[in-house]
Design a protein around this motif. Structure first.
Motif, PDB file in Angstrom:
ATOM      1  N   UNK A 232      75.510  22.209  56.439  1.00  0.00           N
ATOM      2  CA  UNK A 232      76.278  21.057  56.916  1.00  0.00           C
ATOM      3  C   UNK A 232      77.531  21.523  57.639  1.00  0.00           C
ATOM      4  N   UNK A 233      77.892  20.800  58.696  1.00  0.00           N
ATOM      5  CA  UNK A 233      79.139  21.082  59.421  1.00  0.00           C
ATOM      6  C   UNK A 233      80.337  20.789  58.513  1.00  0.00           C
ATOM      7  N   UNK A 234      81.285  21.739  58.463  1.00  0.00           N
ATOM      8  CA  UNK A 234      82.476  21.552  57.623  1.00  0.00           C
ATOM      9  C   UNK A 234      83.752  21.434  58.453  1.00  0.00           C
ATOM     10  N   UNK A 235      83.890  22.310  59.461  1.00  0.00           N
ATOM     11  CA  UNK A 235      85.127  22.275  60.254  1.00  0.00           C
ATOM     12  C   UNK A 235      84.963  23.058  61.552  1.00  0.00           C
ATOM     13  N   UNK A 236      85.946  22.844  62.433  1.00  0.00           N
ATOM     14  CA  UNK A 236      86.004  23.593  63.688  1.00  0.00           C
ATOM     15  C   UNK A 236      87.320  24.362  63.696  1.00  0.00           C
TER      16      UNK A 236
ATOM     17  N   UNK B 101      87.019  28.701  68.280  1.00  0.00           N
ATOM     18  CA  UNK B 101      86.752  30.083  67.873  1.00  0.00           C
ATOM     19  C   UNK B 101      85.588  30.167  66.892  1.00  0.00           C
ATOM     20  N   UNK B 102      85.480  29.149  66.035  1.00  0.00           N
ATOM     21  CA  UNK B 102      84.443  29.179  64.989  1.00  0.00           C
ATOM     22  C   UNK B 102      84.020  27.776  64.637  1.00  0.00           C
ATOM     23  N   UNK B 103      82.758  27.635  64.234  1.00  0.00           N
ATOM     24  CA  UNK B 103      82.313  26.380  63.630  1.00  0.00           C
ATOM     25  C   UNK B 103      81.874  26.729  62.214  1.00  0.00           C
ATOM     26  N   UNK B 104      82.548  26.145  61.217  1.00  0.00           N
ATOM     27  CA  UNK B 104      82.200  26.481  59.830  1.00  0.00           C
ATOM     28  C   UNK B 104      81.075  25.578  59.323  1.00  0.00           C
ATOM     29  N   UNK B 105      80.023  26.243  58.821  1.00  0.00           N
ATOM     30  CA  UNK B 105      78.861  25.534  58.290  1.00  0.00           C
ATOM     31  C   UNK B 105      78.666  25.990  56.847  1.00  0.00           C
ATOM     32  N   UNK B 106      78.462  25.013  55.923  1.00  0.00           N
ATOM     33  CA  UNK B 106      78.193  25.395  54.538  1.00  0.00           C
ATOM     34  C   UNK B 106      77.058  24.541  54.010  1.00  0.00           C
ATOM     35  N   UNK B 107      76.121  25.131  53.287  1.00  0.00           N
ATOM     36  CA  UNK B 107      74.934  24.429  52.773  1.00  0.00           C
ATOM     37  C   UNK B 107      74.261  23.630  53.886  1.00  0.00           C
TER      38      UNK B 107
ATOM     39  N   UNK C  93      77.805  29.640  67.523  1.00  0.00           N
ATOM     40  CA  UNK C  93      78.839  29.639  66.471  1.00  0.00           C
ATOM     41  C   UNK C  93      78.354  28.916  65.218  1.00  0.00           C
ATOM     42  N   UNK C  94      77.400  27.985  65.399  1.00  0.00           N
ATOM     43  CA  UNK C  94      76.857  27.272  64.235  1.00  0.00           C
ATOM     44  C   UNK C  94      75.492  27.833  63.846  1.00  0.00           C
TER      45      UNK C  94
END
Lengths: 381, 88
Positions: free
Chosen positions: A185-189, A177-183, A215-216
């Protein structure tokens, strides 16, 4: 219960996702493979599964040749019979223009050590006795005896089962559903069954890779194109080679069980997610098969189906790193993802594991679309 | 031994073993792993039986189990019959 962390999350359980899961778990990586459906549910389970080394671009030819070297021992390596056989690829030459291109291709292919040659119309009939060179409008062909075929289901399941034995986890019917990116960088799926923390996400989603990349926050130039194929009833084994033509776009060969499987493109086909099989494909394919091998006119077609090519502007795959740390591309195979998957998986596993790569892949990165595009010309189906 | 798919010689035992070994959830997966329904009858005999076995093994209802898409032409058809005209 779904595991909530992994070294690498692979999105897509097609042949490339399965092969990469095997290569990464072999290196001790903790791997999770996610698929909205199941193993080989997309293009892998719908493809002609031909394995060709005769390409017009050196990148493709080398990737394919190195893959054949892996395919040759893959049943042993995976301890799973993948149905690999080498009956060769016979590529029709229709006129002097084709002949010039063929000579150029053969010269390049020989320079990388491939056993390939130009044959005349008589030899076409020796290799595939049912072919009619006049009907094919062929003055000759190129032939590479080490090209071949493997069972796409068995190859995908073979890789997946071997990966599972090495500790990889496959979660099917699980949608991203989502790809979490922070700064950057990949953080989670995030999936419909929970969230998985990870530093590396591989986008191996085939015709749906564009949506996954989005999503990213990455834009891919890939487009889905519907492709159709058919299979006939099984008949006595009469030939081993895959027959193809770039002019007519046709490809066909006889499978292990005796059935003839092949496809031909539809000139009117537009990009997009169309799944319905068409009658015009059946008409065109039946006609062209009758031209190439008149004896086949009297056999029965059993079924036809569709699948997608995940097509890039230059018909070469998109592999490797992106501007987002940990987001790896493994898509855009443009109709030949199966045949190069063993080597692609090995190279990406080396990249992710910070090893020295057997071949450079920078030229296949997403960044290449910023400049001029050189297109792979040897595409069929 | 109970034969389920007469075209491809697949038994009830083959189907149950495959479902358990691969954690099969759908008929399409069985088709890929066993060639179930890929023979001349195109699954008209075996698929309803396989669906019942799969329902029992997975605890799903037969309706829930995804049927493979029916693929034309359904009945084996000679290529000459569907070919484009030569004049074209």
């Amino acid at each position: 219960m779904m595991k909530n962390n992994a070294d690498v999350v692979i999105i897509g359980a097609g042949i490339n996702g399965c092969a990469l899961a095997y290569e990464l778990s072999k290196r001790g990586k903790d791997v999770i493979v996610l698929d909205r459906r199941h193993i080989a549910a997309g293009a892998t389970g719908r493809c002609g599964a031909g394995i060709r080394q005769q390409w017009s671009t050196k990148e493709n030819a080398i990737l394919a040749k190195k893959s054949v070297e892996i395919f040759e021992n893959l049943s042993n390596e995976l301890n799973y019979d993948i149905g690999f056989r080498q009956g060769g690829y016979l590529i029709a030459i229709h006129d002097e223009n084709d002949m010039q291109q063929a000579k150029k291709n053969v010269e390049m292919q020989k320079s990388i050590g491939l056993d390939v040659r130009i044959i005349d119309a008589d030899e076409i009939k020796e290799i595939v006795p049912i072919l009619e060179p006049k009907g094919m409008e062929a003055i000759g062909a190129t032939f590479c005896p080490t090209d071949g075929h493997a069972d796409p289901f068995k190859t995908a399941y073979g890789y997946a089962m071997a990966a599972i034995k090495q500790g990889a986890r496959f979660y099917k019917f699980t949608e991203v559903k989502k790809i979490r990116v922070k700064d950057n960088e990949i953080k989670s799926v995030v999936t419909d069954r929970g969230e998985i923390k990870t530093g590396v996400v591989v986008n191996a989603a085939g015709a749906w890779s564009k949506q996954v990349a989005k999503m990213a926050g990455i834009e891919l130039p890939n487009k889905p194109v519907r492709k159709e194929a058919l299979v006939t009833e099984p008949i006595k084994r009469i030939f081993d080679a895959m027959v193809i033509s770039f002019r007519h776009g046709i490809y066909f060969s006889q499978m292990e069980e005796g059935q003839i499987l092949g496809g031909i493109p539809s000139p009117e086909e537009k990009t997009g997610y169309h799944t319905e099989p068409t009658f015009s494909f059946l008409q065109r394919m039946a006609y062209m098969l009758g031209k190439y091998a008149p004896v086949l006119k009297s056999i029965n077609v059993m079924r036809q189906w569709t699948g997608y090519y995940d097509v890039t502007p230059d018909a070469l795959p998109i592999l490797g790193k992106t501007s987002i740390e940990g987001f790896i591309q493994c898509n855009g195979f443009s109709g030949h993802g199966f045949m190069i998957s063993p080597m692609v998986a090995r190279l990406l596993a080396q990249l992710i594991n910070d090893e020295k790569l057997d071949l450079p892949i920078e030229r296949l990165s997403i960044n290449r679309f910023k400049g001029k595009v050189f297109k792979e010309k040897s595409v069929v189906g | 031994m109970k034969i389920v798919c007469r075209c491809e010689d697949i038994t009830e035992e083959d189907i149950i073993n495959t479902i358990r070994k691969y954690n099969v959830q759908t008929l399409v997966e069985l088709k890929q792993l066993l060639r179930l329904g890929m023979g001349p009858c195109q699954g008209r005999t075996c698929l309803p039986i396989a669906a019942r076995i799969l329902a029992k093994e997975t605890g799903k209802s037969v309706e829930e189990i995804m049927a493979p898409m029916a693929r034309p032409p359904v009945i084996p058809t000679p290529l000459w019959l569907v070919s484009e005209d030569d004049e074209k």
